[in-house]
Structure formats: structure tokens, C-alpha cells
Design a protein around this motif. Sequence first.
Motif, PDB file in Angstrom:
ATOM      1  N   LEU A   3       0.814  -1.210   0.000  1.00 23.13           N
ATOM      2  CA  LEU A   3       0.000   0.000   0.000  1.00 23.13           C
ATOM      3  C   LEU A   3       0.851   1.266   0.000  1.00 23.13           C
ATOM      4  CD1 LEU A   3      -2.742  -0.991   2.586  1.00 23.13           C
ATOM      5  CD2 LEU A   3      -2.915  -1.022   0.107  1.00 23.13           C
ATOM      6  N   ASP A   4       2.021   1.177   0.566  1.00 24.55           N
ATOM      7  CA  ASP A   4       2.902   2.347   0.626  1.00 24.55           C
ATOM      8  C   ASP A   4       3.311   2.831  -0.756  1.00 24.55           C
ATOM      9  OD1 ASP A   4       2.741   2.318   3.377  1.00 24.55           O
ATOM     10  OD2 ASP A   4       4.547   1.098   3.610  1.00 24.55           O
ATOM     11  N   ARG A   5       3.261   1.954  -1.742  1.00 24.43           N
ATOM     12  CA  ARG A   5       3.656   2.343  -3.100  1.00 24.43           C
ATOM     13  C   ARG A   5       2.661   3.308  -3.734  1.00 24.43           C
ATOM     14  NH1 ARG A   5       4.623  -2.931  -6.420  1.00 24.43           N
ATOM     15  NH2 ARG A   5       2.617  -3.356  -5.494  1.00 24.43           N
ATOM     16  N   ILE A   6       1.402   3.265  -3.331  1.00 24.41           N
ATOM     17  CA  ILE A   6       0.404   4.148  -3.943  1.00 24.41           C
ATOM     18  C   ILE A   6      -0.111   5.217  -2.998  1.00 24.41           C
ATOM     19  CG2 ILE A   6      -0.355   2.405  -5.590  1.00 24.41           C
ATOM     20  CD1 ILE A   6      -2.910   2.070  -3.845  1.00 24.41           C
ATOM     21  N   ARG A   7       0.243   5.107  -1.726  1.00 22.86           N
ATOM     22  CA  ARG A   7      -0.293   6.039  -0.730  1.00 22.86           C
ATOM     23  C   ARG A   7       0.382   7.403  -0.864  1.00 22.86           C
ATOM     24  NH1 ARG A   7      -2.941   4.847   4.388  1.00 22.86           N
ATOM     25  NH2 ARG A   7      -2.577   2.704   3.773  1.00 22.86           N
ATOM     26  N   ASP A   8      -0.446   8.413  -1.100  1.00 21.36           N
ATOM     27  CA  ASP A   8       0.008   9.805  -1.080  1.00 21.36           C
ATOM     28  C   ASP A   8      -1.217  10.685  -0.914  1.00 21.36           C
ATOM     29  OD1 ASP A   8      -1.207  10.093  -3.613  1.00 21.36           O
ATOM     30  OD2 ASP A   8       0.691  10.116  -4.696  1.00 21.36           O
ATOM     31  N   ARG A   9      -1.007  11.990  -0.864  1.00 23.86           N
ATOM     32  CA  ARG A   9      -2.102  12.928  -0.613  1.00 23.86           C
ATOM     33  C   ARG A   9      -3.185  12.839  -1.680  1.00 23.86           C
ATOM     34  NH1 ARG A   9      -3.728  17.465  -2.283  1.00 23.86           N
ATOM     35  NH2 ARG A   9      -1.959  17.939  -3.614  1.00 23.86           N
ATOM     36  N   SER A  10      -2.791  12.734  -2.935  1.00 25.93           N
ATOM     37  CA  SER A  10      -3.765  12.691  -4.028  1.00 25.93           C
ATOM     38  C   SER A  10      -4.602  11.412  -3.988  1.00 25.93           C
ATOM     39  CB  SER A  10      -3.061  12.781  -5.385  1.00 25.93           C
ATOM     40  OG  SER A  10      -2.452  14.024  -5.532  1.00 25.93           O
ATOM     41  N   THR A  11      -3.936  10.289  -3.695  1.00 26.38           N
ATOM     42  CA  THR A  11      -4.663   9.019  -3.623  1.00 26.38           C
ATOM     43  C   THR A  11      -5.593   9.011  -2.415  1.00 26.38           C
ATOM     44  OG1 THR A  11      -2.775   7.949  -4.684  1.00 26.38           O
ATOM     45  CG2 THR A  11      -4.406   6.513  -3.684  1.00 26.38           C
ATOM     46  N   GLU A  16     -11.034   9.133  -0.329  1.00 23.96           N
ATOM     47  CA  GLU A  16     -11.981   9.838   0.539  1.00 23.96           C
ATOM     48  C   GLU A  16     -13.201  10.293  -0.260  1.00 23.96           C
ATOM     49  OE1 GLU A  16      -9.609  12.849   2.434  1.00 23.96           O
ATOM     50  OE2 GLU A  16      -8.580  11.363   3.678  1.00 23.96           O
ATOM     51  N   ALA A  17     -12.986  10.730  -1.498  1.00 27.85           N
ATOM     52  CA  ALA A  17     -14.105  11.122  -2.371  1.00 27.85           C
ATOM     53  C   ALA A  17     -15.006   9.922  -2.656  1.00 27.85           C
ATOM     54  CB  ALA A  17     -13.575  11.714  -3.679  1.00 27.85           C
ATOM     55  N   ILE A  18     -14.406   8.776  -2.935  1.00 29.01           N
ATOM     56  CA  ILE A  18     -15.196   7.567  -3.216  1.00 29.01           C
ATOM     57  C   ILE A  18     -16.027   7.184  -1.998  1.00 29.01           C
ATOM     58  CG2 ILE A  18     -15.034   5.080  -3.700  1.00 29.01           C
ATOM     59  CD1 ILE A  18     -12.575   5.802  -5.499  1.00 29.01           C
ATOM     60  N   LEU A  19     -15.447   7.310  -0.816  1.00 27.35           N
ATOM     61  CA  LEU A  19     -16.182   6.967   0.408  1.00 27.35           C
ATOM     62  C   LEU A  19     -17.367   7.897   0.668  1.00 27.35           C
ATOM     63  CD1 LEU A  19     -13.181   6.090   2.751  1.00 27.35           C
ATOM     64  CD2 LEU A  19     -14.906   4.494   1.842  1.00 27.35           C
TER      65      LEU A  19
END
Length: 96
Positions: A3-11, A16-19
Motif C-alpha cells: 500500500l505504501d507504493r500508492i499512498r500519497d495525498r492525491s490518492t 476519501e471522495a469515493i467513500l
Amino acid sequence: MQLDRIRDRSTDQLFEAILLLENLDECYRFFEDICTIGEVQSLAQRLEVARMLRGGLTYSHIEAETGASTATISRVKRCLHYGSDGYHLVLDRMKE
């Protein structure tokens, strides 16, 4: 962890938008704007492949039913066995 490979502010913002989406109609509206039709269909196909693999179906059956390539089926299978358990999480909850 992967998960660390894709985790950033934009992701984080995307997830959060999807939720915040409350129903299928809102999901269709958002994903129609943010993705191409092909991208949405590809995501849907992968989820269906995961469901079918968990059901014990063969590659040839899955390929015939979904149109997924053997490469896609293989990748989904690899995620089911060695991934972050995201498919399992969602598929288990969909059964409930």
C-alpha cells in the motif's frame, strides 16, 4: 507493505471522495466523470474475475464468460494469493 507504493495525498483524496458516494447512481456519475468507460469496465471485469476465481472456476471458463485475457486472470489470481486482501475484503462484504 504494498500500500505504501500508492499512498500519497492525491490518492487519499481520491479514496476519501469515493467513500463519500452514497448510492449506485452517485457512483455511476462520479466514475463516468473520472474514468473512461474502458477503465470502469476493466475494473469491473477484474472484480468479476476475482469472484469467479474464488468460486473455483477455470481460466478457460472465466475467459469465455468475461472476455478477460489469461494475463488479466493471472494477475488477479496473484493478487488473491499474494496481494493486500482487498479483493477478499470486498467480496466477503458483498456476500453479507
